[in-house]
Design a protein around this motif. Structure first.
Motif, mmCIF file in Angstrom:
data_model
loop_
_atom_site.group_PDB
_atom_site.id
_atom_site.type_symbol
_atom_site.label_atom_id
_atom_site.label_comp_id
_atom_site.label_asym_id
_atom_site.label_seq_id
_atom_site.Cartn_x
_atom_site.Cartn_y
_atom_site.Cartn_z
ATOM 1 N N GLY A 51 0.834 -1.194 0.000
ATOM 2 C CA GLY A 51 0.000 0.000 0.000
ATOM 3 C C GLY A 51 0.869 1.245 0.000
ATOM 4 N N PRO A 52 0.350 2.338 0.523
ATOM 5 C CA PRO A 52 1.128 3.577 0.588
ATOM 6 C C PRO A 52 2.439 3.364 1.351
ATOM 7 C CG PRO A 52 -1.156 3.979 1.159
ATOM 8 C CD PRO A 52 -0.991 2.491 1.072
ATOM 9 N N LYS A 53 3.473 4.074 0.943
ATOM 10 C CA LYS A 53 4.786 3.883 1.552
ATOM 11 C C LYS A 53 4.780 4.318 3.006
ATOM 12 C CE LYS A 53 9.650 4.477 0.853
ATOM 13 N NZ LYS A 53 10.697 4.832 -0.065
ATOM 14 N N LYS A 54 5.150 3.350 3.880
ATOM 15 C CA LYS A 54 5.260 3.628 5.304
ATOM 16 C C LYS A 54 6.639 3.261 5.827
ATOM 17 C CE LYS A 54 0.419 2.466 6.244
ATOM 18 N NZ LYS A 54 -0.469 1.541 6.948
ATOM 19 N N TYR A 55 7.265 2.296 5.191
ATOM 20 C CA TYR A 55 8.537 1.761 5.675
ATOM 21 C C TYR A 55 9.542 1.773 4.534
ATOM 22 C CZ TYR A 55 5.104 -0.048 8.950
ATOM 23 O OH TYR A 55 4.068 -0.173 9.827
ATOM 24 N N ALA A 56 10.771 1.332 4.837
ATOM 25 C CA ALA A 56 11.792 1.210 3.791
ATOM 26 C C ALA A 56 11.387 0.044 2.902
ATOM 27 C CB ALA A 56 13.157 0.972 4.410
ATOM 28 N N THR A 57 10.692 0.342 1.852
ATOM 29 C CA THR A 57 10.155 -0.710 1.002
ATOM 30 C C THR A 57 10.188 -0.279 -0.456
ATOM 31 O OG1 THR A 57 8.226 -2.082 0.566
ATOM 32 C CG2 THR A 57 7.787 0.082 1.428
ATOM 33 N N GLN A 58 10.374 -1.235 -1.294
ATOM 34 C CA GLN A 58 10.369 -1.085 -2.744
ATOM 35 C C GLN A 58 11.567 -0.324 -3.301
ATOM 36 O OE1 GLN A 58 6.525 -0.023 -4.264
ATOM 37 N NE2 GLN A 58 5.521 -1.732 -3.265
ATOM 38 N N GLU A 59 12.616 -0.132 -2.512
ATOM 39 C CA GLU A 59 13.840 0.432 -3.056
ATOM 40 C C GLU A 59 14.620 -0.623 -3.840
ATOM 41 O OE1 GLU A 59 13.081 1.158 0.230
ATOM 42 O OE2 GLU A 59 12.715 3.305 0.048
ATOM 43 N N MET A 60 14.164 -1.863 -3.787
ATOM 44 C CA MET A 60 14.869 -2.980 -4.413
ATOM 45 C C MET A 60 14.372 -3.264 -5.831
ATOM 46 S SD MET A 60 17.077 -4.068 -2.185
ATOM 47 C CE MET A 60 17.461 -5.715 -2.728
ATOM 48 N N ARG A 61 13.582 -2.372 -6.390
ATOM 49 C CA ARG A 61 12.982 -2.611 -7.707
ATOM 50 C C ARG A 61 14.026 -2.973 -8.758
ATOM 51 N NH1 ARG A 61 8.172 0.074 -10.617
ATOM 52 N NH2 ARG A 61 7.640 0.582 -8.488
ATOM 53 N N ASP A 62 15.107 -2.213 -8.866
ATOM 54 C CA ASP A 62 16.115 -2.476 -9.897
ATOM 55 C C ASP A 62 16.839 -3.792 -9.658
ATOM 56 O OD1 ASP A 62 15.423 -0.109 -11.134
ATOM 57 O OD2 ASP A 62 17.123 1.021 -10.314
ATOM 58 N N VAL A 63 17.080 -4.122 -8.399
ATOM 59 C CA VAL A 63 17.753 -5.383 -8.073
ATOM 60 C C VAL A 63 16.887 -6.558 -8.511
ATOM 61 C CG1 VAL A 63 18.630 -6.829 -6.193
ATOM 62 C CG2 VAL A 63 19.024 -4.356 -6.163
ATOM 63 N N TYR A 64 15.607 -6.537 -8.143
ATOM 64 C CA TYR A 64 14.701 -7.606 -8.569
ATOM 65 C C TYR A 64 14.575 -7.628 -10.092
ATOM 66 C CZ TYR A 64 12.962 -9.032 -3.962
ATOM 67 O OH TYR A 64 12.842 -9.551 -2.695
ATOM 68 N N ALA A 65 14.428 -6.462 -10.707
ATOM 69 C CA ALA A 65 14.242 -6.385 -12.162
ATOM 70 C C ALA A 65 15.372 -7.066 -12.919
ATOM 71 C CB ALA A 65 14.108 -4.927 -12.591
ATOM 72 N N SER A 66 16.571 -7.052 -12.356
ATOM 73 C CA SER A 66 17.717 -7.665 -13.045
ATOM 74 C C SER A 66 17.591 -9.181 -13.166
ATOM 75 C CB SER A 66 19.021 -7.299 -12.320
ATOM 76 O OG SER A 66 19.101 -7.966 -11.061
#
Length: 195
Positions: A153-168
């Motif tokens: 949901g809406p950003k509350k925590y340190a989350t989804q900064e890993m998008r590029d890592v997963y995308a690779s």
């Protein structure tokens, strides 16, 4: 949002990590703060859904297998006790790992049957909403999905900064005219699949 789901479409069968009881789970959760409404709903289900399912329902074209770490023997934190489920829908395999963290992944990777199931995953729901502590690079020595889903949901925590890592690690799908390796409920909204 388990309470809302139960109010609209009550869940008839609870499939969970069998190594932890409702009271043990409550005790672990209380160590880190109050118990949420969603967790209260789950705990209620765990204490009232007590009959063994001898013949699971038959869903044509759908099969699943689940793995988990063992409470106290392997881990005592709830994230690493998440049930990891491989859901096969008409030949598309979806991995649903809950909130399992790096150490939990490493333990699961010691199971050969778990590794065999990782091999042909198409859709990988990122553990712990795409947070860094849910990522384990060793998983991707075996698993190269088409796409990752970050469910959050809406950003509350340190989350989804890993998008590029997963995308690779993903080949990608065409989504709204673009090749995408990561989809997220936060920016893409509700996602549905025709399988």
């Amino acid at each position: 949002d388990l309470p809302s789901l139960q109010a609209i479409l009550p869940v008839g069968i609870l499939h969970k990590n069998p190594t932890i009881s409702a009271q043990q789970l409550r005790d672990v959760k209380l160590e880190t703060g109050p118990v949420s409404a969603a967790m209260e709903e789950l705990l209620s289900m765990m204490t009232s859904y007590t009959h063994e399912i001898l013949a699971p329902p038959d869903f044509p074209g759908i099969s699943w297998t689940s793995f988990w770490n063992t409470y106290q023997t392997d881990f005592s934190d709830t994230n690493n006790l998440s049930m990891v489920t491989f859901l096969n829908c008409n030949g598309t395999k979806i991995l649903i790992p809950g909130d399992v963290e790096t150490e939990g992944w490493i333990k699961l990777l010691s199971n050969e049957n778990f590794c065999r199931n990782l091999y042909d995953v198409n859709v990988f729901i990122a553990s712990h909403h795409g947070r860094e502590n849910g990522y384990c690079e060793d998983v991707f020595d075996i698993c190269n999905p088409v796409v990752f889903i970050f469910s959050d949901g809406p950003k509350k925590y340190a989350t989804q900064e890993m998008r590029d890592v997963y995308a690779s690690h993903a080949s990608g799908i065409v989504f709204n005219g673009n090749n995408r390796q990561v989809l997220t409920t936060r920016s893409d909204g509700t996602l549905s699949w025709n399988l």
